[in-house]
Write a protein that holds these residues in place. Structure first.
Motif, PDB file in Angstrom:
ATOM      1  N   MET A  20      14.376   9.637  -1.728  1.00  0.00           N
ATOM      2  CA  MET A  20      14.474  10.498  -0.552  1.00  0.00           C
ATOM      3  C   MET A  20      14.841  11.930  -0.953  1.00  0.00           C
ATOM      4  O   MET A  20      14.826  12.827  -0.132  1.00  0.00           O
TER       5      MET A  20
ATOM      6  N   PHE B  42       9.790   3.329   0.944  1.00  0.00           N
ATOM      7  CA  PHE B  42      10.106   3.177   2.369  1.00  0.00           C
ATOM      8  C   PHE B  42      10.951   4.348   2.896  1.00  0.00           C
ATOM      9  O   PHE B  42      10.684   4.899   3.961  1.00  0.00           O
ATOM     10  N   GLY B  43      11.958   4.752   2.117  1.00  0.00           N
ATOM     11  CA  GLY B  43      12.839   5.841   2.537  1.00  0.00           C
ATOM     12  C   GLY B  43      12.092   7.136   2.785  1.00  0.00           C
ATOM     13  O   GLY B  43      12.080   7.645   3.910  1.00  0.00           O
TER      14      GLY B  43
ATOM     15  N   ASN C  39       9.919   7.312   5.813  1.00  0.00           N
ATOM     16  CA  ASN C  39      10.633   7.479   7.085  1.00  0.00           C
ATOM     17  C   ASN C  39      10.917   8.944   7.402  1.00  0.00           C
ATOM     18  O   ASN C  39      11.181   9.291   8.542  1.00  0.00           O
TER      19      ASN C  39
END
Ligand SMILES: Nc1ncnc2c1ncn2[C@@H]1O[C@H](COP(=O)(O)OP(=O)(O)OP(=O)(O)O)[C@@H](O)[C@H]1O
Ligand SMILES: [Mg+2]
Lengths: 266, 285
Positions: free
Chosen positions: B162, B109-110, B113
């Motif tokens: 990330m 998810f990170g 984004n």
């Protein structure tokens, strides 16, 4: 989001804080009902002055009320737009193209805004000056006569007080999760629709999970300490009405009767 | 380049009866490429301090310089998304932020984004999960099915994926078992030495500070009380005790030995070094 103040208890030492919660609840109900009579601007003026006096006595800052009101502004703007489109009576204030704004649209929005403001002021007077625990005791006592018709007074009171107690916690939790997701690149303000939905999901799912977790923890903790809703319980604190409590309720009753009078006969 | 705090103050709930000054004129230079420990009693402002590093909190006064960027009270948060990608912040109790259907998706998810493609995000997620020691058979599980310690690892992986330049960890090992704690700390050490990442760790564990960190910052009542190298900090037990901090066992041992007739000098980093020093003394009588 940062400073939600609605429903929050403000620890302070004031005559209003010291009053009996039952008196405060009854007085609040009287005045809240009074607002629903169309008593016109004079009536609302009277209520406003009366509530303001209580707020001053309770040592609450106007900024505190204002912050509680802020989240409602969005709703009011929305209402103004709808009113502007629908209400076509009164004087024309101005015209742009084929659209004209009528005075009644503005007046009627203002009317609702004033009622909303008064409602928030009144409820804040109660919640900001009454400890959640006292509130429970008060509600429970007030509901006691209804236990005869099988109203679970104690359970309802417990329910309300737990809900009140959890509001600040949940707000705090929301902020924490928001920060955590923002650290992962979630942008709650900008972004396309799909990203926005994802952002909201990333907030709501953990919030639900933690709310359920908290509820379960609380239930277990209460049970571990022997709490059983149906049982007879003794009380450490016994509420007692004083002269000033009767005065407050009497004042609120006068306002209610006054408003009914104005609405009926003027 | 350095990360620097200049006259940073922060106040929670300003203008309400709950007002609280959590940071008070903090001045601090943190070396890049090092592991810095942030210690201090509960409520001393550690978490508040680290949340300024990726602009989750904006200072009331002063400014923060980090990776060629400046964070100050008036900064427009719009330009700060890139900063959030470069400064990865793992919260105290990060397990509460998991929300996706599967562990793998949550970790991916990170990066997604930050406009990493789906495929690359999954690849990075797998790498990160491997680093934190989550087995492949857990990838498709719901994060909610995991144990507390596993959740913690997944949450940390979510930030590692990330690939931030600066990694900030707020009590990352609180509640982990001893083996898990050691694995985590070794992972951070490796990220620092092999990938040259700047790492900040908030911790209450002096053994960790002593063993894995280069520098140490002691917070007290919202201010920086001490900022020095770890070696300097633990050189003598007295200065720790003045700050109400219990020094690591090896240092305490050294102190006790010296109080009882030994003369052990210089850096003692671990139990083996201490044993050698004792042996030397005993031999020489
Ligand atoms: N959201 C908040 N609202 C109001 N006050 C806060 C908030 N967060 C922290 N504080 C207060 O700020 C002070 C510093 O908090 P902070 O979380 O930075 O402490 P900490 O050093 O991280 O402590 P711990 O070791 O317990 O994590 C505390 O006294 C705390 O009560
Ligand atoms: Mg903390």
């Amino acid at each position: 989001m940062g400073n939600i103040t609605l429903g929050r208890y403000i620890p302070m030492d004031s005559p209003i804080h010291r009053m009996d919660p039952r008196a405060k609840i009854i007085a609040m109900l009287f005045v809240l009902i009074a607002i629903f009579f169309r008593a016109g601007w004079i009536g609302y003026g009277v209520i406003f002055v009366a509530v303001s006096i209580v707020i001053i006595l309770a040592k609450l800052k106007p900024s505190f009320i204002w912050r509680a009101m802020k989240p409602m502004l969005f709703m009011l703007t929305f209402l103004l737009i709808i009113n502007a489109l629908v209400i076509k009576t009164g004087n024309v204030l101005f015209t742009i193209g084929s659209f004209s704004l009528y005075s009644d649209a503005v007046l009627s929005t203002l009317y609702i805004a004033v009622r909303l403001l008064l409602m928030i002021m009144i409820t804040t007077c109660l919640t900001a000056t009454t400890k959640p625990l006292d509130m429970t005791l008060g509600i429970e006592d007030l509901l006691k006569p209804f236990t005869k018709i099988k109203v679970p007074a104690h359970e309802i009171a417990m329910l309300i007080s737990i809900a009140l107690r959890f509001i600040p916690d949940l707000i705090e939790e929301t902020q924490r999760i928001m920060k955590a997701q923002e650290s992962r690149g979630v942008d709650l303000k900008e972004g396309k629709l799909k990203e926005k939905i994802m952002a909201i999901l990333s907030l709501i799912v953990p919030l639900f999970v933690s709310a359920f977790q908290r509820a379960e923890d609380l239930a277990n903790a209460m049970e571990a300490r022997g709490y059983a809703p149906g049982e007879k319980r003794t009380r450490y604190r016994i509420l007692k009405m004083h002269g000033r409590d009767y005065l407050l309720m009497f004042g609120a009753l006068c306002i209610l009767i006054g408003m009914i009078g104005i609405a009926k006969f003027l | 380049m350095q990360i620097s705090f200049q006259h940073v103050s922060y106040i929670y709930n300003e203008g309400t009866p709950y007002e609280y000054q959590a940071l008070n004129d903090v001045n601090l230079d943190i070396q890049e490429g090092k592991i810095t420990a942030i210690i201090g009693q509960t409520g001393s402002g550690k978490s508040t301090l680290v949340q300024h590093l990726n602009a989750l909190l904006l200072p009331k006064t002063g400014e923060i310089h980090i990776l060629d960027r400046v964070i100050k009270a008036s900064e427009n948060p719009k330009q700060l998304k890139a900063l959030r990608g470069d400064v990865g912040l793992v919260f105290q109790f990060p397990e509460y932020q998991l929300f996706e259907e599967t562990v793998l998706k949550d970790v991916a998810f990170g990066p997604k984004n930050f406009n990493v493609s789906e495929k690359d995000a999954i690849k990075r997620a797998k790498e990160a999960l491997q680093m934190v020691g989550i087995k492949e058979d857990s990838y498709e599980k719901s994060p909610l099915e995991l144990s507390g310690g596993q959740k913690r690892r997944v949450a940390i992986a979510g930030i590692l994926a990330m690939d931030p330049k600066v990694l900030v960890l707020d009590e990352p090992t609180a509640g982990l078992d001893p083996v898990g704690t050691k694995e985590m700390m070794q992972l951070f050490k490796k990220l620092n030495s092999d990938y040259n990442k700047t790492i900040l760790i908030v911790t209450h564990d002096m053994e960790q500070v002593f063993k894995y960190c280069d520098n140490v910052v002691v917070m007290q009542d919202g201010s920086v009380k001490v900022h020095t190298s770890v070696d300097e900090f633990f050189r003598d037990a007295e200065s720790c005790e003045e700050l109400n901090i219990l020094p690591p066992a090896v240092i305490r041992m050294k102190k006790m030995l010296n109080e009882n007739g030994f003369h052990i000098e210089g850096e003692i980093k671990d139990i083996t070094a201490l044993a050698k020093a004792i042996a030397k003394e005993v031999k020489h009588g």
